[in-house]
Design a protein around this motif. Structure first.
Motif, PDB file in Angstrom:
ATOM      1  N   GLN A  60      33.345  -7.739  14.338  1.00  0.00           N
ATOM      2  CA  GLN A  60      33.845  -6.657  15.179  1.00  0.00           C
ATOM      3  C   GLN A  60      34.037  -5.370  14.377  1.00  0.00           C
ATOM      4  N   GLU A  61      34.596  -5.552  13.191  1.00  0.00           N
ATOM      5  CA  GLU A  61      34.808  -4.369  12.350  1.00  0.00           C
ATOM      6  C   GLU A  61      33.489  -3.675  12.058  1.00  0.00           C
ATOM      7  N   ILE A  62      32.476  -4.478  11.657  1.00  0.00           N
ATOM      8  CA  ILE A  62      31.184  -3.884  11.328  1.00  0.00           C
ATOM      9  C   ILE A  62      30.641  -3.147  12.555  1.00  0.00           C
ATOM     10  N   GLU A  63      30.791  -3.751  13.721  1.00  0.00           N
ATOM     11  CA  GLU A  63      30.303  -3.147  14.948  1.00  0.00           C
ATOM     12  C   GLU A  63      30.988  -1.805  15.214  1.00  0.00           C
ATOM     13  N   GLU A  64      32.329  -1.799  15.075  1.00  0.00           N
ATOM     14  CA  GLU A  64      33.087  -0.563  15.336  1.00  0.00           C
ATOM     15  C   GLU A  64      32.709   0.533  14.351  1.00  0.00           C
ATOM     16  N   PRO A  90      26.105   4.420   3.347  1.00  0.00           N
ATOM     17  CA  PRO A  90      26.910   4.103   2.162  1.00  0.00           C
ATOM     18  C   PRO A  90      28.383   4.443   2.372  1.00  0.00           C
ATOM     19  N   HIS A  91      28.602   5.584   3.000  1.00  0.00           N
ATOM     20  CA  HIS A  91      29.964   6.028   3.258  1.00  0.00           C
ATOM     21  C   HIS A  91      30.714   4.985   4.078  1.00  0.00           C
ATOM     22  N   ALA A  92      30.033   4.481   5.113  1.00  0.00           N
ATOM     23  CA  ALA A  92      30.669   3.512   6.004  1.00  0.00           C
ATOM     24  C   ALA A  92      30.884   2.181   5.287  1.00  0.00           C
ATOM     25  N   VAL A  93      29.972   1.846   4.377  1.00  0.00           N
ATOM     26  CA  VAL A  93      30.143   0.596   3.626  1.00  0.00           C
ATOM     27  C   VAL A  93      31.432   0.661   2.805  1.00  0.00           C
ATOM     28  N   VAL A  94      31.645   1.821   2.165  1.00  0.00           N
ATOM     29  CA  VAL A  94      32.875   1.975   1.380  1.00  0.00           C
ATOM     30  C   VAL A  94      34.093   1.879   2.297  1.00  0.00           C
ATOM     31  N   THR A  95      33.995   2.478   3.474  1.00  0.00           N
ATOM     32  CA  THR A  95      35.107   2.379   4.425  1.00  0.00           C
ATOM     33  C   THR A  95      35.373   0.926   4.779  1.00  0.00           C
ATOM     34  N   TYR A  96      34.275   0.166   5.014  1.00  0.00           N
ATOM     35  CA  TYR A  96      34.416  -1.249   5.346  1.00  0.00           C
ATOM     36  C   TYR A  96      35.129  -1.996   4.222  1.00  0.00           C
ATOM     37  N   LEU A  97      34.783  -1.656   2.981  1.00  0.00           N
ATOM     38  CA  LEU A  97      35.374  -2.373   1.839  1.00  0.00           C
ATOM     39  C   LEU A  97      36.832  -1.997   1.620  1.00  0.00           C
ATOM     40  N   MET A  98      37.103  -0.709   1.708  1.00  0.00           N
ATOM     41  CA  MET A  98      38.438  -0.244   1.332  1.00  0.00           C
ATOM     42  C   MET A  98      39.395  -0.237   2.529  1.00  0.00           C
ATOM     43  N   GLY A 100      40.776   1.246   6.441  1.00  0.00           N
ATOM     44  CA  GLY A 100      41.220   2.564   6.871  1.00  0.00           C
ATOM     45  C   GLY A 100      41.157   2.644   8.380  1.00  0.00           C
ATOM     46  N   LYS A 101      41.542   3.810   8.901  1.00  0.00           N
ATOM     47  CA  LYS A 101      41.517   4.001  10.347  1.00  0.00           C
ATOM     48  C   LYS A 101      40.255   4.750  10.715  1.00  0.00           C
ATOM     49  N   LEU A 102      39.563   4.282  11.721  1.00  0.00           N
ATOM     50  CA  LEU A 102      38.370   4.987  12.162  1.00  0.00           C
ATOM     51  C   LEU A 102      38.765   6.129  13.093  1.00  0.00           C
ATOM     52  N   GLY A 103      37.763   6.943  13.426  1.00  0.00           N
ATOM     53  CA  GLY A 103      38.007   8.098  14.276  1.00  0.00           C
ATOM     54  C   GLY A 103      38.617   7.699  15.618  1.00  0.00           C
ATOM     55  N   GLY A 124      40.627   5.295  16.156  1.00  0.00           N
ATOM     56  CA  GLY A 124      41.907   4.603  15.991  1.00  0.00           C
ATOM     57  C   GLY A 124      41.763   3.139  15.633  1.00  0.00           C
ATOM     58  N   PHE A 125      40.542   2.651  15.471  1.00  0.00           N
ATOM     59  CA  PHE A 125      40.347   1.245  15.128  1.00  0.00           C
ATOM     60  C   PHE A 125      40.733   1.008  13.669  1.00  0.00           C
ATOM     61  N   ASP A 126      41.487  -0.068  13.423  1.00  0.00           N
ATOM     62  CA  ASP A 126      41.938  -0.348  12.061  1.00  0.00           C
ATOM     63  C   ASP A 126      40.948  -1.250  11.345  1.00  0.00           C
ATOM     64  N   VAL A 127      40.466  -0.787  10.212  1.00  0.00           N
ATOM     65  CA  VAL A 127      39.583  -1.625   9.403  1.00  0.00           C
ATOM     66  C   VAL A 127      40.426  -2.216   8.287  1.00  0.00           C
ATOM     67  N   SER A 128      40.381  -3.549   8.148  1.00  0.00           N
ATOM     68  CA  SER A 128      41.220  -4.169   7.118  1.00  0.00           C
ATOM     69  C   SER A 128      40.574  -3.973   5.748  1.00  0.00           C
ATOM     70  N   PRO A 129      41.403  -3.774   4.733  1.00  0.00           N
ATOM     71  CA  PRO A 129      40.829  -3.610   3.398  1.00  0.00           C
ATOM     72  C   PRO A 129      40.301  -4.947   2.873  1.00  0.00           C
ATOM     73  N   LYS A 130      39.099  -4.944   2.312  1.00  0.00           N
ATOM     74  CA  LYS A 130      38.543  -6.165   1.736  1.00  0.00           C
ATOM     75  C   LYS A 130      38.804  -6.169   0.237  1.00  0.00           C
ATOM     76  N   TYR A 131      38.723  -4.984  -0.355  1.00  0.00           N
ATOM     77  CA  TYR A 131      38.981  -4.888  -1.786  1.00  0.00           C
ATOM     78  C   TYR A 131      40.195  -3.998  -1.990  1.00  0.00           C
ATOM     79  N   ILE A 132      41.170  -4.502  -2.695  1.00  0.00           N
ATOM     80  CA  ILE A 132      42.363  -3.702  -2.960  1.00  0.00           C
ATOM     81  C   ILE A 132      42.311  -3.282  -4.420  1.00  0.00           C
ATOM     82  N   GLY A 133      42.175  -2.020  -4.657  1.00  0.00           N
ATOM     83  CA  GLY A 133      42.027  -1.529  -6.029  1.00  0.00           C
ATOM     84  C   GLY A 133      41.405  -0.156  -6.012  1.00  0.00           C
ATOM     85  N   ASN A 134      40.713   0.151  -7.096  1.00  0.00           N
ATOM     86  CA  ASN A 134      40.191   1.497  -7.295  1.00  0.00           C
ATOM     87  C   ASN A 134      38.995   1.784  -6.374  1.00  0.00           C
ATOM     88  N   ARG A 135      39.150   2.775  -5.506  1.00  0.00           N
ATOM     89  CA  ARG A 135      38.089   3.134  -4.570  1.00  0.00           C
ATOM     90  C   ARG A 135      36.826   3.559  -5.303  1.00  0.00           C
TER      91      ARG A 135
END
Lengths: 360, 748
Positions: A16-20, A37-45, A47-50, A52-63
């Motif tokens: 669902q996240e990938i779809e959103e 690429p930008h969206a891939v980083v968003t998926y990993l780290m 954040g909130k999408l435009g 309002g959908f919440d994407v859960s962080p997959k990697y917690i650390g240095n962006r």
């Protein structure tokens, strides 16, 4: 897919996240990429999408590390994730390929016994004997499929594969082409193909990459979590998803216990107590975040199946000791010292001290 | 009439470009720059052909050069470019900051504690642009500056925008102050606040003056932070009130060469840059998208034996580009380039980046100033000397090996020693391996701060020679004790300052006469003896030294026996150490007259019953070593000192003095061995038990190997009875081995 699957692949679990993200993705996508690429980083780290959908962080650390990793895959170099065991190398590799190709299943698990036929291609010998070398007789490897379909291929534990087999990757990575001399033909990689390899720098007796192969990789070293807050967050998130996936009801807020486990791990890993006052010996294991997660998970299982479903120090102690004492002689001394000098003295930690005391 | 305020970021290449564009558009008839008015006279040197930035304008108080301030300029500094523009276009250029004369004279109070000193305030004050860049989520302020303002076509609009943002920032600041500091403003304000107000008042004053003089188009180049304060000129009265009765002091200024690694130094403007090398690259190659920079990186790696191929560079450029794209930048900044370098060239290992940081990002550039720039005479003299000896005064580390037998090298050594004497530690002496006193090894490294030390010593003389001599004489004059002046002798002799040395010697003689402290005299004697013995390499005037040395020596002799009585154990051990040093010095001097006098003294000490036992033990040993005491007497002395009727502690001390550091003697010297051995065997059981603790104390100081050897020897008993010489040897059989031995040892 059936509901009773033990662990869903990343692309299924976060479909669902990938779809959103895909819907909101306004940046240009490289060919055959699911997301930009930008969206891939968003998926990993996360954040909130435009919308309002919440994407859960997959990697917690240095962006920045994730940015380097994703940017690397847009160039024609492959990505090598390097680091101690348990620093989320495979986890990151799985999620990146899920986000880029929508398929994290093209994996080669590197072992000392991995041969060239599992990297390049193998033969269906029945076919080979009856029909001779024909295209139908070829057994495709994940690499070959990734090349044909333009997907990301993952190689786990690259340095465990023998050097001669490792080097068969050179042509694939530099010329993006896999020759099949028996058929006098070759497989040309489709755009979107690339490789993510992982390797750990702790083990001895592994096969170091040849410098020719090294040159085909950009290296990103994944560090152990910098702060205790970061580490607690990682453990908490993974434990929560674990208890959800195997239906463990967690009654009591377990954050406090996570905090304690992570503190123990960090103190032993860094060789000094959190207040900086007590010098400690470090045990032989790596005491990674991944191990902290599994201590918590096994503690939860114990509490649920054999206890009263609320997490107690006794449930954690056996897992804790199992993770720390890898060498029955040296590590035991190290941990006993730690118990007496740190655990025993600390206010409110008596329960965990007593629980450990009972087992050792 | 128009005033154009060009707010800049100090040392920012982006700012420089904008300032140059703005200046050529405005065509000002006067350029005002944030800088100390005292430096105006020095400005004409800026266009000199030999002027090579980075350089710094140094302002200092001649009476107290430690009070100094640097205004560094480099090729990409906006101020520097504004100065060059003005000079080349024959437009008058003025410095409008607060005169240093006041800056040094006013004591700024930094005591108020309840004022907001949060990071926010500090950062905004120090580097407002970096603060704004951070809000915009940029790591590199220059990058932000470029991205934010490059697109604006009219350069002057850039400065309007900057002025607006600074105004907003400055308005945000006092609110925070008020919230924490309560309503007690005014009197409680920090010194730096007041300083800032006065500085800005001075700047406004200069603008008013320029307006009154009838200049039409006034361009003001100043730190962006100050722009809002200069935009609306308040009534002249208010400023005048602020500037009334400011104290003043005398200030001089000059140019000095500066270095890249000191560009980060916070001086003058209170703002530095961390990556001057990168900015320089940025300034020289504004269109580089990383190719050139990464090629430089590869070259540096190769020079440091890291194999980097062209393919690495290509890949790094691509990765940096991809990163910039991912982050929405028009081109890679330093961060992207560094990250690409780590990922592609360093196998993810950031450790290797250190060399890039040192050599490229900071850079090794150092400036040069033209000959003839106003300097204090001492400075000029040093430069002339350095030129004559072909040593460059540069901030790079260099090793200099000198052979003092060569006239030229000797002169260099003398110069470096004189500078050391003046506390200008350009060179540090390294320990030289190998024998001989004619070799010296120096590590040279000039720091810009050393110029201040040089200025500080300027009043002492116009040449290094003169200044060092006068400084030394003055220092000697101030000495009140012998042990203060002794180290001066050691520094003065290699600096070859005969007249000053004479003064030091006279003072030394004077102090020696009045001192009654034997140990101080002995301390003074040893270095003098060394100079007297080996001084000829330096051709120092030996006669006067010998004279003083001899007088000091006789003073020691006269007082020493008495000085060895009535002291406690610790002092005795200390005294013994000094006696040993003098003993060595005397043996080294090989002067019969002194040697005889010395042994007589030693005998006196040895025979006196009141001498501290430790010293007595040592003197016994020293006399025996010089073959002045027969074995029998030694044995008797030994037995007497250790006889059971003595105070046990006295015996222990005596033995310690005798055998102190002498384990080898005990192992190798048959006579001493026999003395100790015989004595031990002569003891009856009861006495032996009594002395065992004493012996243990002495032997405890020996090393394990020594103890084992002594034990091994003790097992053999008395020397000579079982020594190798007595083994039965068949000469004929032994002779058969000889040819082979000779062959093996290559004797034939």
């Amino acid at each position: 897919m059936a509901q009773n699957i033990l662990r869903q692949a990343a692309e299924a679990q976060f479909a669902q996240e990938i779809e959103e993200i895909k819907k909101q993705d306004k940046h240009t996508r490289p060919e055959n990429w699911l997301l930009s690429p930008h969206a891939v980083v968003t998926y990993l780290m996360g954040g909130k999408l435009g919308n309002g959908f919440d994407v859960s962080p997959k990697y917690i650390g240095n962006r920045r590390l994730m940015e380097i990793a994703v940017a690397t895959l847009t160039t024609d170099r492959a990505l090598l994730l390097y680091g101690l065991p348990g620093t989320a190398k495979s986890w990151v590799s799985e999620h990146i390929s899920a986000a880029i190709s929508g398929d994290s299943g093209l994996v080669i698990q590197g072992t000392a016994g991995t041969g060239e036929d599992s990297v390049r291609y193998g033969w269906n010998y029945a076919q080979l004997l009856s029909a001779g070398p024909v295209p139908e007789a070829i057994v495709e490897t994940p690499v070959m499929r990734g090349m044909k379909e333009g997907k990301i291929v993952r190689v786990e534990e690259l340095t465990r594969i023998g050097s001669d087999v490792q080097d068969s990757l050179i042509t694939i990575l530099s010329e993006k082409m896999l020759p099949i001399p028996e058929l006098n033909t070759k497989v040309m990689a489709v755009r979107g193909f690339n490789m993510i390899a992982t390797a750990n720098n702790r083990d001895k007796g592994v096969n170091d990459l040849s410098s020719a192969l090294k040159r085909r990789f950009n290296t990103v070293i994944l560090p152990v979590p910098e702060t205790i807050e970061e580490e607690v967050e990682i453990v908490q998130q993974r434990v929560a998803s674990f208890s959800k996936s195997i239906d463990l009801p967690v009654e009591k807020p377990i954050l406090e216990e996570i905090n304690r486990i992570v503190t123990v791990f960090r103190e032993l890993r860094n060789g000094v107590s959190t207040d900086g006052k007590t010098k400690l010996k470090s045990p032989s294991g790596t005491l990674s975040t991944a191990e902290a997660i599994s201590v918590m998970n096994s503690g939860l299982s114990l509490a649920y199946h054999f206890g009263d479903a609320s997490l107690k120090a006794d449930d954690l102690a056996s897992g804790l000791i199992g993770a720390i004492i890898k060498d029955p002689v040296q590590d035991k001394i190290v941990f006993q010292e730690y118990m007496e000098t740190v655990l025993k003295q600390r206010d409110g930690w008596k329960d965990i001290y007593r629980a450990c005391r009972e087992i050792i | 009439m128009s005033v154009h305020l060009l707010g800049i970021r100090h040392h920012g290449p982006g700012s420089s470009r904008h300032v140059l564009n703005a200046l050529s558009e405005i065509q000002p008839d006067v350029v005002l720059i944030e800088g100390p008015p005292e430096g105006e006279a020095m400005l004409s040197w800026a266009t000199h052909a030999d002027m090579q930035p980075p350089v710094a304008l140094l302002g200092y108080v001649p009476d107290n050069p430690q009070q100094a301030v640097f205004y560094p300029f480099t090729l990409h500094s906006p101020e520097w470019n504004a100065i060059l523009y003005a000079l080349r276009n024959q437009v008058p250029v003025r410095f409008i900051d607060m005169p240093l004369a006041h800056g040094f004279a006013i004591e700024w109070q930094e005591t108020a504690s309840n004022i907001d000193t949060s990071e926010f305030t500090e950062q905004v004050r120090k580097n407002p642009i970096s603060y704004l860049a951070e809000i915009a989520e940029f790591d590199d302020p220059e990058e932000w500056w470029e991205h934010r303002f490059e697109i604006v076509q009219q350069p002057y609009e850039v400065f309007e925008a900057i002025a607006e943002s600074m105004t907003a920032l400055r308005q945000a600041l006092p609110e925070r102050n008020d919230r924490r500091g309560g309503d007690r403003r005014g009197s409680d304000r920090r010194g730096s606040d007041r300083r800032e107000e006065i500085r800005e008042a001075f700047m406004r004053k200069s603008i008013r003056i320029a307006q009154k003089e009838g200049f039409e188009r006034i361009a003001v180049v100043c730190g962006a932070w100050h722009v809002p304060a200069l935009m609306h000129l308040p009534k002249q009265k208010e400023d005048d009130l602020l500037l009334k009765n400011l104290p003043k002091t005398k200030v001089e200024s000059t140019w000095i060469p500066w270095t890249n690694d000191r560009m980060a130094f916070e001086s003058g403007y209170g703002a530095g840059v961390e990556s001057p090398g990168w900015y320089m690259h940025h300034w020289q190659h504004p269109d580089d998208h990383g190719t050139l920079w990464l090629s430089h990186t590869a070259h540096v790696f190769r020079a440091n034996h890291v194999d980097i191929s062209s393919a690495h560079i290509i890949e790094a450029v691509r990765l940096a580009g991809a990163l910039a794209g991912l982050r929405g930048l028009s081109r890679p900044g330093l961060k992207e380039l560094n990250e690409a370098t780590v990922a592609v060239m360093c196998m993810g290992e950031p450790l290797l980046m250190k060399v890039i940081y040192r050599e490229l990002i900071v850079g090794k550039a150092f400036g040069q100033i033209p000959e003839g720039t106003p300097q204090v005479p001492l400075q000029r003299n040093l430069e002339a000397l350095a030129k004559r000896f072909r040593i460059k005064i540069i901030p790079e580390q260099k090793t200099l090996k000198l052979d003092l037998r060569e006239e030229n090298d000797l002169q260099k050594s003398i110069l470096l020693h004189r500078l050391q004497l003046l506390d200008i530690n350009w060179g540090t002496m390294e320990a030289v391996s190998g024998k001989g006193t004619f070799k010296e090894e120096w590590t040279l490294r000039w720091y810009p701060e050393l110029t201040i030390n040089l200025l500080e010593k300027a009043p002492w003389g116009n040449t290094v020679d003169e200044a060092a001599a006068k400084y030394l004489e003055n220092k000697a004059k101030k000495c009140a004790r012998l042990d203060e002046i002794t180290p001066l002798v050691q520094t003065a002799i290699p600096a070859d300052l005969p007249t000053a040395l004479g003064a030091v010697m006279r003072k030394m003689d004077e102090l020696a006469a009045t001192t009654s402290d034997i140990s101080m005299l002995m301390d003074a004697f040893t270095p003098l003896a060394q100079v007297s013995r080996y001084g000829n390499v330096r051709r120092t005037d030996r006669e006067s030294i010998d004279l003083i040395m001899t007088t000091i020596f006789y003073r020691i002799i006269a007082g020493l026996p008495a000085g060895c009585t009535g002291i406690d154990d610790e002092q005795a051990a200390e005294m013994t150490q000094k006696i040993r040093e003098v003993n060595q010095a005397i043996q080294m001097l090989e002067k019969q007259e002194l040697t005889e006098a010395w042994t007589t003294t030693l005998r006196t000490i040895f025979h006196s019953d009141r001498t501290a036992p430790f010293i007595q033990g040592y003197s016994c040993k020293a006399l025996y070593d010089s073959r002045l005491l027969e074995m029998d007497s030694t044995f008797n002395a030994f037995a007497k000192a250790l006889s059971p009727n003595n105070e046990p502690s006295a015996s222990a001390n005596w033995l310690e003095g005798f055998l102190n550091d002498a384990a080898t003697v005990l192992i190798l010297d048959d006579v001493i061995w026999d003395v100790v051995n015989d004595w031990l065997q002569s003891l009856d059981d009861a006495t032996f038990l009594q002395v065992v603790p004493l012996l243990r104390r002495t032997f405890a100081n020996f090393s394990n190997v020594e103890k084992r050897k002594i034990a091994g020897r003790a097992r053999q008993g008395k020397s000579g009875t079982s020594s190798p010489q007595t083994i039965d040897i068949d000469p004929q059989r032994a002779a058969q081995v000889l040819p082979i031995l000779e062959l093996l040892m290559g004797i034939k």
